[in-house]
Design a protein around this motif. Sequence first.
Motif, PDB file in Angstrom:
ATOM      1  N   ARG A 194       0.839  -1.193   0.000  1.00  0.00           N
ATOM      2  CA  ARG A 194       0.000   0.000   0.000  1.00  0.00           C
ATOM      3  C   ARG A 194       0.876   1.245   0.000  1.00  0.00           C
ATOM      4  O   ARG A 194       1.978   1.248   0.560  1.00  0.00           O
ATOM      5  CB  ARG A 194      -0.904   0.000   1.242  1.00  0.00           C
ATOM      6  N   THR A 195       0.399   2.297  -0.632  1.00  0.00           N
ATOM      7  CA  THR A 195       1.111   3.577  -0.699  1.00  0.00           C
ATOM      8  C   THR A 195       0.144   4.694  -0.334  1.00  0.00           C
ATOM      9  O   THR A 195      -0.983   4.738  -0.848  1.00  0.00           O
ATOM     10  CB  THR A 195       1.682   3.815  -2.114  1.00  0.00           C
ATOM     11  N   SER A 196       0.592   5.582   0.528  1.00  0.00           N
ATOM     12  CA  SER A 196      -0.253   6.713   0.921  1.00  0.00           C
ATOM     13  C   SER A 196      -0.198   7.803  -0.133  1.00  0.00           C
ATOM     14  O   SER A 196       0.619   7.771  -1.055  1.00  0.00           O
ATOM     15  CB  SER A 196       0.210   7.278   2.266  1.00  0.00           C
ATOM     16  N   ARG A 197      -1.058   8.804   0.037  1.00  0.00           N
ATOM     17  CA  ARG A 197      -1.082   9.924  -0.918  1.00  0.00           C
ATOM     18  C   ARG A 197       0.266  10.643  -0.944  1.00  0.00           C
ATOM     19  O   ARG A 197       0.798  10.962  -2.004  1.00  0.00           O
ATOM     20  CB  ARG A 197      -2.173  10.921  -0.523  1.00  0.00           C
ATOM     21  N   ARG A 198       0.805  10.914   0.250  1.00  0.00           N
ATOM     22  CA  ARG A 198       2.056  11.658   0.320  1.00  0.00           C
ATOM     23  C   ARG A 198       3.204  10.860  -0.296  1.00  0.00           C
ATOM     24  O   ARG A 198       4.075  11.420  -0.969  1.00  0.00           O
ATOM     25  CB  ARG A 198       2.367  12.024   1.765  1.00  0.00           C
ATOM     26  N   GLU A 199       3.226   9.550  -0.067  1.00  0.00           N
ATOM     27  CA  GLU A 199       4.273   8.721  -0.660  1.00  0.00           C
ATOM     28  C   GLU A 199       4.178   8.727  -2.182  1.00  0.00           C
ATOM     29  O   GLU A 199       5.199   8.827  -2.878  1.00  0.00           O
ATOM     30  CB  GLU A 199       4.153   7.296  -0.122  1.00  0.00           C
TER      31      GLU A 199
END
Length: 347
Positions: free
Chosen positions: A21-26
Amino acid sequence: MAKPTFNPLKLYIRGYDWTGRTSRRELLLFLGICVVPQLGLMYQRAALPDHRLLETFLWLLVALTVVPMWGHLLRRVNEIRWPGWVLLLMFVPYLALVVVLVLLVKGRGQRRLYELTAFRSLGFGLACILAFLCLTRAFWEPFAIVGGSMKPNLLVGDVVAVGKVSNSFDRGDIVALKRADGQAVMGRIIGIGGDTVQFKDGRVWLNDEQLSQEQIDPFQEVMEPQGALRHIPRCTNGAVGHGAVCEKDRYIETLPDGQAYEVLNIYDRMPSDDTGVFRVPADHYFIVGDNRDNAADSRYAAQVNGFGMVPHAAVIGQAHRILYSYNGPSAFSVWNWRPARILKAVK
């Protein structure tokens, strides 16, 4: 849940795992990382076009970011719990930007799809192939054919791969070159340093010997606007209406070493059909179009929009293969592609 890390090295490595999973900021941070070498390429092409070492380094960086970029896009799709096929929309012009914006602002959905399915494995493989092509891009360049000077061998709408590694060219090679005004064009080398070239009645005389020509079936095409510039073809069979068959006389021309290629003739007794004797200086080339009556080439001086004698330094590279080809104003109209010309060798 662990706090997301913004260590660039860890972020890069995680991009090769297409199941997390990847966050928005990442995602935003990694997209920024990917943009840096692409902006560098744009600057290099505009301001430092002959800086080959910088170009090679930048294409290496682009190649190294292709797979993890797609990985982070898929990880973000996982984060918002959407199916992976959503990323197919990234290949649709303009819609790709919308998809990225949605991935950056969308909240979580209802499904988790973390497993590496067959579809995602295929995507990973294709991303690796794309990364390899980016890695090789320092050694070749695509050129779009927008005019008809190289018919019948290169058609309007062909996109040709030109190698930039070889520094040796000979008679018969189709090459890309930069004219005195900086425009990139294509033509066929007829004479090299030390040769004499003359045209008599439309026939080539090389070192006082006439190149043989054998007439074959005429070249045919549809009378309609061609390519993004919407050029209208000229025909040997007179003024024909829109949608009719436009014909040009076609010949097989043979060089002294036996290399043969097709050339076209539209009109007789054109000004360029009879010339004086051109003497090719050392480290220069005499380059002409295969569509002889529709080419401003070495028969014309640079001051009148021709090539003149082309110095070796102005030759970008040799044309090798047609990557793809389309018949229409835009390559995005895939229904107008010419499948038979995909990866066809340039002769």
